[in-house]
Design a protein around this motif. Structure first.
Motif, PDB file in Angstrom:
ATOM      1  N   GLN A  94      40.129  46.759  17.800  1.00  0.00           N
ATOM      2  CA  GLN A  94      38.811  47.154  18.282  1.00  0.00           C
ATOM      3  C   GLN A  94      38.729  48.662  18.491  1.00  0.00           C
ATOM      4  O   GLN A  94      37.691  49.277  18.211  1.00  0.00           O
ATOM      5  N   ALA A  95      39.831  49.265  18.941  1.00  0.00           N
ATOM      6  CA  ALA A  95      39.850  50.720  19.111  1.00  0.00           C
ATOM      7  C   ALA A  95      39.750  51.420  17.763  1.00  0.00           C
ATOM      8  O   ALA A  95      39.052  52.437  17.621  1.00  0.00           O
ATOM      9  N   LEU A  96      40.447  50.893  16.757  1.00  0.00           N
ATOM     10  CA  LEU A  96      40.350  51.462  15.412  1.00  0.00           C
ATOM     11  C   LEU A  96      38.926  51.348  14.885  1.00  0.00           C
ATOM     12  O   LEU A  96      38.367  52.321  14.357  1.00  0.00           O
ATOM     13  N   ALA A  97      38.325  50.175  15.035  1.00  0.00           N
ATOM     14  CA  ALA A  97      36.969  49.961  14.528  1.00  0.00           C
ATOM     15  C   ALA A  97      35.975  50.919  15.172  1.00  0.00           C
ATOM     16  O   ALA A  97      35.023  51.375  14.520  1.00  0.00           O
ATOM     17  N   ALA A  98      36.186  51.245  16.430  1.00  0.00           N
ATOM     18  CA  ALA A  98      35.267  52.148  17.124  1.00  0.00           C
ATOM     19  C   ALA A  98      35.318  53.563  16.556  1.00  0.00           C
ATOM     20  O   ALA A  98      34.344  54.324  16.653  1.00  0.00           O
ATOM     21  N   GLU A  99      36.448  53.943  15.965  1.00  0.00           N
ATOM     22  CA  GLU A  99      36.608  55.294  15.410  1.00  0.00           C
ATOM     23  C   GLU A  99      35.994  55.441  14.024  1.00  0.00           C
ATOM     24  O   GLU A  99      35.698  56.549  13.590  1.00  0.00           O
ATOM     25  N   LEU A 100      35.799  54.339  13.309  1.00  0.00           N
ATOM     26  CA  LEU A 100      35.499  54.416  11.883  1.00  0.00           C
ATOM     27  C   LEU A 100      34.064  54.795  11.521  1.00  0.00           C
ATOM     28  O   LEU A 100      33.860  55.562  10.566  1.00  0.00           O
ATOM     29  N   PRO A 101      33.040  54.294  12.217  1.00  0.00           N
ATOM     30  CA  PRO A 101      31.679  54.635  11.786  1.00  0.00           C
ATOM     31  C   PRO A 101      31.404  56.133  11.731  1.00  0.00           C
ATOM     32  O   PRO A 101      30.694  56.603  10.828  1.00  0.00           O
ATOM     33  N   GLY A 102      31.950  56.890  12.662  1.00  0.00           N
ATOM     34  CA  GLY A 102      31.756  58.334  12.653  1.00  0.00           C
ATOM     35  C   GLY A 102      32.410  59.026  11.475  1.00  0.00           C
ATOM     36  O   GLY A 102      32.104  60.187  11.180  1.00  0.00           O
ATOM     37  N   LEU A 103      33.304  58.317  10.780  1.00  0.00           N
ATOM     38  CA  LEU A 103      33.994  58.875   9.613  1.00  0.00           C
ATOM     39  C   LEU A 103      33.422  58.343   8.301  1.00  0.00           C
ATOM     40  O   LEU A 103      33.953  58.629   7.232  1.00  0.00           O
ATOM     41  N   GLY A 104      32.353  57.553   8.378  1.00  0.00           N
ATOM     42  CA  GLY A 104      31.723  57.063   7.157  1.00  0.00           C
ATOM     43  C   GLY A 104      32.211  55.707   6.689  1.00  0.00           C
ATOM     44  O   GLY A 104      31.927  55.308   5.554  1.00  0.00           O
ATOM     45  N   ILE A 105      32.944  54.975   7.529  1.00  0.00           N
ATOM     46  CA  ILE A 105      33.449  53.648   7.173  1.00  0.00           C
ATOM     47  C   ILE A 105      32.834  52.619   8.120  1.00  0.00           C
ATOM     48  O   ILE A 105      32.796  52.830   9.334  1.00  0.00           O
ATOM     49  N   THR A 106      32.378  51.506   7.554  1.00  0.00           N
ATOM     50  CA  THR A 106      31.730  50.462   8.352  1.00  0.00           C
ATOM     51  C   THR A 106      32.681  49.295   8.563  1.00  0.00           C
ATOM     52  O   THR A 106      33.081  48.640   7.596  1.00  0.00           O
ATOM     53  N   PRO A 107      33.057  49.012   9.809  1.00  0.00           N
ATOM     54  CA  PRO A 107      33.869  47.815  10.062  1.00  0.00           C
ATOM     55  C   PRO A 107      33.000  46.568  10.104  1.00  0.00           C
ATOM     56  O   PRO A 107      31.841  46.622  10.499  1.00  0.00           O
ATOM     57  N   ASN A 108      33.574  45.450   9.683  1.00  0.00           N
ATOM     58  CA  ASN A 108      32.859  44.180   9.681  1.00  0.00           C
ATOM     59  C   ASN A 108      33.803  43.091  10.169  1.00  0.00           C
ATOM     60  O   ASN A 108      34.777  42.791   9.504  1.00  0.00           O
ATOM     61  N   PRO A 109      33.521  42.537  11.398  1.00  0.00           N
ATOM     62  CA  PRO A 109      32.427  42.821  12.326  1.00  0.00           C
ATOM     63  C   PRO A 109      32.537  44.224  12.953  1.00  0.00           C
ATOM     64  O   PRO A 109      33.617  44.833  12.923  1.00  0.00           O
ATOM     65  N   THR A 110      31.440  44.696  13.516  1.00  0.00           N
ATOM     66  CA  THR A 110      31.452  46.017  14.148  1.00  0.00           C
ATOM     67  C   THR A 110      32.512  46.084  15.240  1.00  0.00           C
ATOM     68  O   THR A 110      33.242  47.074  15.347  1.00  0.00           O
ATOM     69  N   GLU A 111      32.583  45.040  16.063  1.00  0.00           N
ATOM     70  CA  GLU A 111      33.667  44.876  17.030  1.00  0.00           C
ATOM     71  C   GLU A 111      34.496  43.679  16.561  1.00  0.00           C
ATOM     72  O   GLU A 111      34.062  42.528  16.703  1.00  0.00           O
ATOM     73  N   PRO A 112      35.655  43.912  15.965  1.00  0.00           N
ATOM     74  CA  PRO A 112      36.425  42.824  15.361  1.00  0.00           C
ATOM     75  C   PRO A 112      36.683  41.679  16.335  1.00  0.00           C
ATOM     76  O   PRO A 112      37.029  41.895  17.490  1.00  0.00           O
ATOM     77  N   HIS A 113      36.521  40.464  15.814  1.00  0.00           N
ATOM     78  CA  HIS A 113      36.809  39.281  16.615  1.00  0.00           C
ATOM     79  C   HIS A 113      38.307  38.980  16.661  1.00  0.00           C
ATOM     80  O   HIS A 113      38.780  38.328  17.589  1.00  0.00           O
ATOM     81  N   THR A 114      39.035  39.443  15.649  1.00  0.00           N
ATOM     82  CA  THR A 114      40.482  39.223  15.554  1.00  0.00           C
ATOM     83  C   THR A 114      41.129  40.525  15.084  1.00  0.00           C
ATOM     84  O   THR A 114      40.437  41.478  14.719  1.00  0.00           O
ATOM     85  N   PRO A 115      42.461  40.586  15.029  1.00  0.00           N
ATOM     86  CA  PRO A 115      43.115  41.780  14.492  1.00  0.00           C
ATOM     87  C   PRO A 115      42.934  41.959  12.994  1.00  0.00           C
ATOM     88  O   PRO A 115      43.381  42.961  12.438  1.00  0.00           O
TER      89      PRO A 115
END
Length: 361
Positions: free
Chosen positions: A271-292
Motif C-alpha cells: 500500500q505504501a508503494l502504491a501511494a508513491e506511484l500516481p505522482g510518477l505517472g503509474i496507476t496502481p490497480n486497485p488504487t489501494e491494493p487489497h493484497t500484496p
C-alpha cells in the motif's frame, strides 16, 4: 517475447537478489534448507500422501482454519475434485463462478472436458462476487465458486460484509460455497480476521503453497471430513496420490512458519508503494491494493519497457518485478507486482522510482 523471456530468466538467475517477488535461492540452497527442517521436525518420508510431513502439514492447516485439510499435488486437481464432490451430491453439473476465474482462463477447458461442468458466470470482468451476483444466477446449482482474491482483476477482494452476505445467501439457497483461496494467505490482512473465521463462511476452500508461501508446489482442500473423504477419492482417480510429497510438504511448512506471519507487513508495504506511484505517472490497480499482489498500468510500448527492465536488472543485479505486457488500451502497458519479504528491506519510494524508470524511461 520468447527471446525477452530467455534474457529475463538469465538475468534473474544471476541476480544478487530480488525486490519484488520471493527470495531468490538456488535449488541446492532450497533443498539444504528443507533437509534442515526435516531434521528439526524429525519426520520420516510420507507415503502416497499420508504420514510424515504431509500429516504434519494437514494438522497445521487444521489448526489455522479450524477444520480438517487434505493435501493435493496441485490446485487444479484440488478444485476440480471439490466441485465434482459438490455437483455429484447435488445431482447437477451447473456451477457458478466469475468469468475471470482461474478455472476458466488458465486451465485449457479442463473442468468442462474432464467433469462436464456447466458454467454460469457469477460476475463479468473485474468485479467481486456478492449476494446480488448470486441472485442473478437462477436455477439449480451444484456449487458456487469465488476466487479470493480475483487475481486477474488485480487481486480484488470483497469487503467483509459483502463476503458474509454472500455466504448467507449461498446457505439460504442451500448451495455449497467453494473458495479458490490460492492467495488466501495474502488476503487475510485485508479483513484482519483469523483464517478460521474466514473459512467458517465457506463449505470448502482450496489453498496453495507455492504462491504467497513461496513453496515448491502443492495445495490443500479445507472442509468437513466427509467432504474431504470424497475429494480424496477423486484425488486418486485423477492420479494425485503420488508416492512421495515430502519436499513439497516441508516447503509448505517452512512458508507457514517463516512467511505467513509477515503477510500484514507485506500488505502494508504494498500500500505504501502504491501511494508513491500516481505522482510518477503509474496507476496502481486497485488504487489501494487489497493484497500484496496488484497490477500497475502506465503509458508505454511493451518492447521498449521490457528492454529498460532488462537494462535495470543487468545494472543493479536485482530482479525488479516481472515482465510488462501490452494493455487492452492502446499505448499502455501492464505488469503485476508481487510484494514478499525481500521488498521489506527497501524503501517504497525508491522502488517506485525504479519502476518509473522502467515504465516511463
Amino acid at each position: 517475447m520468447s527471446d525477452f523471456m530467455s534474457r529475463f530468466r538469465d538475468l534473474a538467475a544471476v541476480a544478487d537478489g530480488t525486490v519484488l517477488w520471493h527470495p531468490i535461492e538456488t535449488p541446492g540452497a532450497t533443498l539444504r534448507r528443507l533437509a534442515d527442517l526435516a531434521d528439526e521436525l524429525d519426520v520420516r518420508w510420507d507415503s502416497y500422501g499420508a504420514r510424515g510431513p504431509v500429516e504434519v502439514l494437514e494438522g497445521r492447516l487444521a489448526e489455522l482454519f479450524g477444520r480438517p485439510a487434505a493435501f493435493f499435488p496441485s490446485g487444479v486437481m484440488a478444485q476440480q475434485s471439490a466441485l465434482r464432490v459438490w455437483c455429484d451430491r447435488a445431482g447437477t453439473r451447473r456451477v457458478a463462478m466469475p468469468d475471470l476465474s482461474h478455472l476458466l482462463v488458465h486451465e485449457m477447458d479442463g473442468p468442462r472436458r474432464l467433469h462436464g461442468f456447466e458454467v454460469e458466470h457469477l460476475t463479468s470482468g473485474p468485479e467481486v462476487a456478492t449476494a446480488e451476483s448470486l441472485k442473478g444466477v437462477v436455477g439449480t446449482l451444484g456449487a458456487v465458486l469465488v476466487e479470493l482474491p480475483l487475481r486477474d482483476a488485480g487481486c480484488l477482494l470483497p469487503t467483509w460484509e459483502q463476503l458474509v452476505q454472500l455466504s448467507t445467501a449461498a446457505r439460504d439457497r442451500r448451495v455449497p460455497l467453494h473458495v479458490d483461496g490460492a492467495r488466501i494467505w495474502e488476503s487475510q490482512p485485508h479483513w484482519n480476521r483469523p483464517l478460521a473465521e474466514i473459512a467458517a463462511l465457506t463449505d470448502s476452500m482450496y489453498v496453495s503453497f507455492y504462491k504467497g508461501l513461496g513453496g515448491l508446489a502443492g495445495a490443500a482442500l479445507v472442509g468437513a471430513e466427509d467432504f474431504l473423504a470424497e475429494a480424496r477419492v477423486w484425488r486418486t482417480r485423477m492420479g494425485g496420490t503420488i508416492f512421495r510429497s515430502t519436499p513439497e510438504a516441508l516447503a509448505a511448512l517452512a512458508g507457514l512458519r517463516d512467511l505467513l506471519p509477515r503477510m500484514a507487513e507485506c500488505h502494508a508495504w504494498a500500500q505504501a508503494l502504491a501511494a508513491e506511484l500516481p505522482g510518477l505517472g503509474i496507476t496502481p490497480n486497485p488504487t489501494e491494493p487489497h493484497t500484496p499482489t496488484f497490477l500497475l498500468h502506465a503509458a508505454g510500448d511493451e518492447d521498449e519497457v521490457n528492454e529498460r527492465l532488462l537494462a535495470v536488472m543487468e545494472r543493479d543485479r536485482l530482479q525488479v518485478g516481472g515482465p510488462w505486457w501490452a494493455a487492452r488500451e492502446p499505448g499502455r502497458v501492464t505488469t503485476e507486482v508481487v510484494v514478499s519479504t525481500p521488498a521489506l528491506a527497501h524503501e517504497p519510494a525508491q522502488v517506485a522510482k525504479r519502476l518509473a524508470e522502467i515504465a516511463l524511461g
